[in-house]
Design a protein around this motif. Sequence first.
Motif, PDB file in Angstrom:
ATOM      1  N   GLY A   2      -7.251   0.406   1.791  1.00 58.09           N
ATOM      2  CA  GLY A   2      -8.556   0.664   2.402  1.00 58.09           C
ATOM      3  C   GLY A   2      -8.669   0.083   3.794  1.00 58.09           C
ATOM      4  N   SER A   3      -8.202  -1.146   3.974  1.00 57.98           N
ATOM      5  CA  SER A   3      -8.277  -1.780   5.282  1.00 57.98           C
ATOM      6  C   SER A   3      -7.326  -1.113   6.276  1.00 57.98           C
ATOM      7  CB  SER A   3      -7.950  -3.274   5.170  1.00 57.98           C
ATOM      8  OG  SER A   3      -8.060  -3.891   6.435  1.00 57.98           O
ATOM      9  N   SER A   4      -6.123  -0.763   5.829  1.00 61.49           N
ATOM     10  CA  SER A   4      -5.154  -0.105   6.713  1.00 61.49           C
ATOM     11  C   SER A   4      -5.658   1.270   7.148  1.00 61.49           C
ATOM     12  CB  SER A   4      -3.797   0.031   6.014  1.00 61.49           C
ATOM     13  OG  SER A   4      -3.258  -1.238   5.739  1.00 61.49           O
ATOM     14  N   LYS A   5      -6.189   2.030   6.198  1.00 63.66           N
ATOM     15  CA  LYS A   5      -6.717   3.363   6.520  1.00 63.66           C
ATOM     16  C   LYS A   5      -7.880   3.254   7.500  1.00 63.66           C
ATOM     17  CE  LYS A   5      -8.314   7.635   4.337  1.00 63.66           C
ATOM     18  NZ  LYS A   5      -8.391   8.356   3.055  1.00 63.66           N
ATOM     19  N   SER A   6      -8.749   2.297   7.263  1.00 63.78           N
ATOM     20  CA  SER A   6      -9.882   2.074   8.160  1.00 63.78           C
ATOM     21  C   SER A   6      -9.396   1.704   9.560  1.00 63.78           C
ATOM     22  CB  SER A   6     -10.779   0.970   7.595  1.00 63.78           C
ATOM     23  OG  SER A   6     -11.851   0.710   8.451  1.00 63.78           O
TER      24      SER A   6
ATOM     25  N   LYS B 179       5.271  -3.896   3.724  1.00 63.41           N
ATOM     26  CA  LYS B 179       3.894  -3.580   4.095  1.00 63.41           C
ATOM     27  C   LYS B 179       3.864  -2.926   5.464  1.00 63.41           C
ATOM     28  CE  LYS B 179       2.092  -7.299   1.357  1.00 63.41           C
ATOM     29  NZ  LYS B 179       1.747  -8.668   1.363  1.00 63.41           N
ATOM     30  N   GLY B 180       4.669  -3.463   6.399  1.00 64.82           N
ATOM     31  CA  GLY B 180       4.760  -2.876   7.734  1.00 64.82           C
ATOM     32  C   GLY B 180       5.283  -1.461   7.674  1.00 64.82           C
ATOM     33  N   ALA B 181       6.266  -1.219   6.818  1.00 65.46           N
ATOM     34  CA  ALA B 181       6.830   0.124   6.674  1.00 65.46           C
ATOM     35  C   ALA B 181       5.775   1.089   6.141  1.00 65.46           C
ATOM     36  CB  ALA B 181       8.050   0.094   5.750  1.00 65.46           C
ATOM     37  N   SER B 182       4.961   0.641   5.195  1.00 65.80           N
ATOM     38  CA  SER B 182       3.890   1.489   4.655  1.00 65.80           C
ATOM     39  C   SER B 182       2.872   1.822   5.734  1.00 65.80           C
ATOM     40  CB  SER B 182       3.192   0.792   3.488  1.00 65.80           C
ATOM     41  OG  SER B 182       4.077   0.635   2.412  1.00 65.80           O
ATOM     42  N   MET B 183       2.499   0.823   6.523  1.00 68.10           N
ATOM     43  CA  MET B 183       1.537   1.028   7.605  1.00 68.10           C
ATOM     44  C   MET B 183       2.112   2.006   8.635  1.00 68.10           C
ATOM     45  SD  MET B 183      -1.282   0.444   9.155  1.00 68.10           S
ATOM     46  CE  MET B 183      -2.007   0.299  10.773  1.00 68.10           C
TER      47      MET B 183
ATOM     48  N   GLY C 203       0.814  -1.205   0.000  1.00 61.75           N
ATOM     49  CA  GLY C 203       0.000   0.000   0.000  1.00 61.75           C
ATOM     50  C   GLY C 203       0.849   1.257   0.000  1.00 61.75           C
ATOM     51  N   GLN C 204       0.338   2.307  -0.604  1.00 63.84           N
ATOM     52  CA  GLN C 204       1.011   3.605  -0.603  1.00 63.84           C
ATOM     53  C   GLN C 204       0.647   4.346   0.681  1.00 63.84           C
ATOM     54  OE1 GLN C 204       3.193   4.443  -3.083  1.00 63.84           O
ATOM     55  NE2 GLN C 204       2.773   2.354  -3.736  1.00 63.84           N
ATOM     56  N   PRO C 205       1.631   4.748   1.485  1.00 65.90           N
ATOM     57  CA  PRO C 205       1.341   5.395   2.770  1.00 65.90           C
ATOM     58  C   PRO C 205       0.402   6.595   2.659  1.00 65.90           C
ATOM     59  CG  PRO C 205       3.665   4.888   2.619  1.00 65.90           C
ATOM     60  CD  PRO C 205       3.067   4.582   1.279  1.00 65.90           C
ATOM     61  N   THR C 206       0.590   7.429   1.634  1.00 65.70           N
ATOM     62  CA  THR C 206      -0.248   8.628   1.526  1.00 65.70           C
ATOM     63  C   THR C 206      -1.712   8.284   1.254  1.00 65.70           C
ATOM     64  OG1 THR C 206       0.405   8.821  -0.803  1.00 65.70           O
ATOM     65  CG2 THR C 206       1.612  10.172   0.804  1.00 65.70           C
ATOM     66  N   ALA C 207      -1.972   7.113   0.682  1.00 66.35           N
ATOM     67  CA  ALA C 207      -3.351   6.690   0.425  1.00 66.35           C
ATOM     68  C   ALA C 207      -4.018   6.140   1.688  1.00 66.35           C
ATOM     69  CB  ALA C 207      -3.377   5.624  -0.674  1.00 66.35           C
TER      70      ALA C 207
ATOM     71  N   ILE D 236      -6.556  -5.101 -13.156  1.00 67.51           N
ATOM     72  CA  ILE D 236      -5.307  -5.713 -12.691  1.00 67.51           C
ATOM     73  C   ILE D 236      -5.465  -6.152 -11.239  1.00 67.51           C
ATOM     74  CG2 ILE D 236      -2.845  -5.316 -12.307  1.00 67.51           C
ATOM     75  CD1 ILE D 236      -3.076  -3.173 -14.569  1.00 67.51           C
ATOM     76  N   GLY D 237      -5.267  -7.446 -11.001  1.00 67.76           N
ATOM     77  CA  GLY D 237      -5.442  -8.019  -9.670  1.00 67.76           C
ATOM     78  C   GLY D 237      -4.546  -7.391  -8.618  1.00 67.76           C
ATOM     79  N   ALA D 238      -3.288  -7.126  -8.972  1.00 69.50           N
ATOM     80  CA  ALA D 238      -2.349  -6.540  -8.012  1.00 69.50           C
ATOM     81  C   ALA D 238      -2.809  -5.141  -7.590  1.00 69.50           C
ATOM     82  CB  ALA D 238      -0.948  -6.481  -8.608  1.00 69.50           C
ATOM     83  N   THR D 239      -3.412  -4.409  -8.512  1.00 73.76           N
ATOM     84  CA  THR D 239      -3.924  -3.071  -8.181  1.00 73.76           C
ATOM     85  C   THR D 239      -5.116  -3.186  -7.234  1.00 73.76           C
ATOM     86  OG1 THR D 239      -3.194  -2.192 -10.312  1.00 73.76           O
ATOM     87  CG2 THR D 239      -4.882  -0.934  -9.131  1.00 73.76           C
ATOM     88  N   ARG D 240      -6.017  -4.139  -7.502  1.00 73.74           N
ATOM     89  CA  ARG D 240      -7.163  -4.338  -6.603  1.00 73.74           C
ATOM     90  C   ARG D 240      -6.693  -4.749  -5.210  1.00 73.74           C
ATOM     91  NH1 ARG D 240      -8.913  -7.138 -10.994  1.00 73.74           N
ATOM     92  NH2 ARG D 240      -8.957  -9.139  -9.913  1.00 73.74           N
ATOM     93  N   ALA D 241      -5.674  -5.606  -5.154  1.00 71.98           N
ATOM     94  CA  ALA D 241      -5.133  -6.035  -3.856  1.00 71.98           C
ATOM     95  C   ALA D 241      -4.519  -4.851  -3.115  1.00 71.98           C
ATOM     96  CB  ALA D 241      -4.102  -7.141  -4.049  1.00 71.98           C
ATOM     97  N   ARG D 242      -3.771  -4.005  -3.829  1.00 74.11           N
ATOM     98  CA  ARG D 242      -3.163  -2.825  -3.205  1.00 74.11           C
ATOM     99  C   ARG D 242      -4.233  -1.886  -2.665  1.00 74.11           C
ATOM    100  NH1 ARG D 242      -2.663   2.045  -5.010  1.00 74.11           N
ATOM    101  NH2 ARG D 242      -2.889   1.491  -7.188  1.00 74.11           N
ATOM    102  N   LEU D 243      -5.287  -1.660  -3.455  1.00 74.22           N
ATOM    103  CA  LEU D 243      -6.377  -0.784  -3.019  1.00 74.22           C
ATOM    104  C   LEU D 243      -7.088  -1.359  -1.789  1.00 74.22           C
ATOM    105  CD1 LEU D 243      -7.864   0.230  -6.494  1.00 74.22           C
ATOM    106  CD2 LEU D 243      -6.535   1.685  -4.935  1.00 74.22           C
ATOM    107  N   ALA D 244      -7.223  -2.681  -1.747  1.00 70.48           N
ATOM    108  CA  ALA D 244      -7.857  -3.316  -0.587  1.00 70.48           C
ATOM    109  C   ALA D 244      -6.967  -3.189   0.650  1.00 70.48           C
ATOM    110  CB  ALA D 244      -8.159  -4.781  -0.887  1.00 70.48           C
TER     111      ALA D 244
END
Length: 196
Positions: A158-162, A69-73, A25-29, A147-155
């Motif tokens: 979304g879950s991390s932000k939530s 992933k941990g670093a992004s979170m 995930g992108q941290p800013t998102a 693209i599956g990888a994009t959907r996974a990244r968005l998910a």
Amino acid sequence: MLKIITRIGLLLGLLAGVAACAPVGQPTAMVVDVQSTTLISEDSPLHAAIDYEKLTDGREDPIPDESLKGASMEQALLLSLRQHTMLGDDDAPLKLTVQVIDEDLPIIGASMTVSHQYRYTLTRDGETVFDEVVPSTHTTPFSASLIGATRARLAIEGSSKSNIRIFLERLVAAAKADPSAFNDLKVSLVGLRLGA
């Protein structure tokens, strides 16, 4: 028949390659904007009072490639704390640690659903003042990206932000309900004596 088998083999190879590319995930998102449920004032015991210490993996079988992933979170959490004026310096009185309890990431699928569970612990002078496990889930539909990888990244985003949002809401509610639990007892007692 050979063409069909070849195409299926190529498709499976492509899908395996996409699945092997673990999305991050992108941290800013994942940064949580200030909302009425997460807003604090300058006299809040949380204002510039949190020193973020670390993210640990508490799962029974930690996944070795989770460091990115941990670093992004962590980056998203730090940016969110800063945006909410809660982040202090290394001498801030409240020490925050975060532990990954569970993380369910999709490998492949039309809709991608990600679930997280993080434990957020705040201590002051070695005493725990806040300790909660926060669950979150986010589903990104197929229509969001082919693209599956994009959907996974968005998910993941979304879950991390939530998860960060729920943590901040619970923390702010706890500090408003019992500010003395987050304040330095010595400072509170001095304030009481001065006010008498």
